[in-house]
Enzyme design. Structure first.
Site, PDB file in Angstrom:
ATOM      1  N   CYS A  74      63.322 -81.413   9.865  1.00  0.00           N
ATOM      2  CA  CYS A  74      63.714 -80.097  10.383  1.00  0.00           C
ATOM      3  C   CYS A  74      63.282 -79.050   9.364  1.00  0.00           C
ATOM      4  O   CYS A  74      63.677 -79.123   8.195  1.00  0.00           O
ATOM      5  CB  CYS A  74      65.239 -80.082  10.548  1.00  0.00           C
ATOM      6  SG  CYS A  74      65.918 -78.477  10.995  1.00  0.00           S
ATOM      7  N   GLU A 153      65.671 -78.712  24.056  1.00  0.00           N
ATOM      8  CA  GLU A 153      66.780 -79.688  23.985  1.00  0.00           C
ATOM      9  C   GLU A 153      67.161 -80.200  25.383  1.00  0.00           C
ATOM     10  O   GLU A 153      67.672 -81.299  25.531  1.00  0.00           O
ATOM     11  CB  GLU A 153      68.015 -79.043  23.342  1.00  0.00           C
ATOM     12  CG  GLU A 153      67.964 -78.951  21.827  1.00  0.00           C
ATOM     13  CD  GLU A 153      68.195 -80.285  21.115  1.00  0.00           C
ATOM     14  OE1 GLU A 153      69.190 -80.952  21.411  1.00  0.00           O
ATOM     15  OE2 GLU A 153      67.349 -80.648  20.279  1.00  0.00           O
ATOM     16  N   CYS A 184      58.411 -75.583  13.564  1.00  0.00           N
ATOM     17  CA  CYS A 184      59.708 -76.138  13.969  1.00  0.00           C
ATOM     18  C   CYS A 184      59.381 -77.478  14.613  1.00  0.00           C
ATOM     19  O   CYS A 184      58.452 -77.567  15.427  1.00  0.00           O
ATOM     20  CB  CYS A 184      60.391 -75.214  14.974  1.00  0.00           C
ATOM     21  SG  CYS A 184      61.790 -75.974  15.840  1.00  0.00           S
TER      22      CYS A 184
HETATM   23  N1  DGL Z   1      63.745 -78.601  14.671  1.00  0.00           N
HETATM   24  C1  DGL Z   1      64.270 -77.748  13.681  1.00  0.00           C
HETATM   25  C2  DGL Z   1      63.235 -77.075  12.841  1.00  0.00           C
HETATM   26  O1  DGL Z   1      62.233 -77.683  12.563  1.00  0.00           O
HETATM   27  C3  DGL Z   1      65.501 -76.948  14.028  1.00  0.00           C
HETATM   28  C4  DGL Z   1      65.451 -76.102  15.212  1.00  0.00           C
HETATM   29  C5  DGL Z   1      66.783 -75.506  15.523  1.00  0.00           C
HETATM   30  O2  DGL Z   1      67.764 -76.231  15.628  1.00  0.00           O
HETATM   31  O3  DGL Z   1      66.840 -74.277  15.654  1.00  0.00           O
HETATM   32  O4  DGL Z   1      63.390 -75.965  12.396  1.00  0.00           O
END
Ligand code: DGL
Length: 256
Positions: A74, A153, A184
């Site tokens: 993440c 999601e 992301c």
């Molecule tokens: N998938 C995550 C990232 O790479 C988090 C996205 C989120 O929950 O806003 O930032």
């Protein structure tokens, strides 16, 4: 712990599964235990302290359960929590992800590079330092894609809502962009939508780089699983329902 432990991988939800696919392909003898914090997603609209607290809880639990290393799959949690967690657990290998700006700029010097990411990732120092490092060599355009994670999601990756939101954020750059950094880990699941909106642009994500980094770190610390170990992937989620876990399995089968 030695080479027998598992590798804890986590994200705010399903996004890190895009990274997990690269990890499992690169290191097929490792056991990966994936945790998605879907009950608390998105992280990208939360402040950094909040994301750090959520990440700390996950890492503490995975360590108690026998993790030999952690992959923060993440960008948001890496930016908000990786440095603090490495201080708190100096002996635990903690591998993070960051927007793949370097390979994008090297591929398109003096080009225009969009960086799609969460609002929190783009607001934190880690990204500012990365941008500062590369912005003299290309035009870097950060775009906070608020709302996109919530739609991904849900699992309907070709929904009109996702197309409309991607169009809203990046449509104006159609025909004028060389590369897009998917900053992301949720966004690789909507690569096709991004291409539908922007045309045939080069897309950059951090999955492969993270997998190679994990291999390097495990090798250096003597933590690689044996060559005859079966390896495998298991899923768990803070939204602990059969539907949610089936959704995780479904995402693991998708192109990313
Ligand atoms: N998938 C995550 C990232 O790479 C988090 C996205 C989120 O929950 O806003 O930032």
């Amino acid at each position: 712990m030695g080479s027998a432990g598992f590798i804890g991988v986590f994200d705010s939800g399903v996004g890190g599964i895009s990274v997990l696919k690269s990890l499992a392909a690169e290191l097929p003898h490792e056991r990966f235990c994936y945790f998605g914090d879907s009950a608390n997603a998105p992280y990208g609209d939360r402040d950094a302290q909040d994301v750090l607290a959520l990440s700390r809880n996950i890492v503490t639990r995975q360590l108690d359960e026998g993790a030999k290393a952690i992959v923060i799959a993440c960008n948001t949690a890496t930016s908000a929590a990786a440095a603090a967690l490495r201080d708190e657990y100096p002996d635990l290998p903690i591998i993070g992800v960051e927007p793949a700006l370097k390979p994008a700029v090297l591929a398109f010097p003096r080009g225009r590079i969009l960086v799609m990411a969460t609002a929190t990732t783009l607001a934190l120092d880690k990204f500012h330092r990365l941008e500062e490092r590369w912005a003299s060599q290309a035009e870097v355009v950060p775009i906070a894609c608020v709302g996109l994670v919530d739609l991904i999601e849900k699992g309907d990756l070709s929904s009109p809502e996702i197309h409309a939101l991607v169009e809203h954020y990046v449509g104006r750059y159609r025909g004028t962009v060389d590369g897009v950094v998917l900053g992301c880990t949720h966004y690789p699941f909507v690569k096709q939508v991004i291409r539908d909106v922007l045309g045939d642009v080069a897309l950059f994500d951090g999955g492969l780089g993270t997998a190679r980094q994990l291999r390097t770190v495990l090798t250096a610390r003597g933590l690689l699983a044996d060559d005859d170990a079966p390896g495998g992937v298991t899923f768990s989620s803070s939204k602990d329902t059969a539907e949610e876990l089936a959704l995780y399995q479904w995402f693991y089968q998708q192109q990313a």
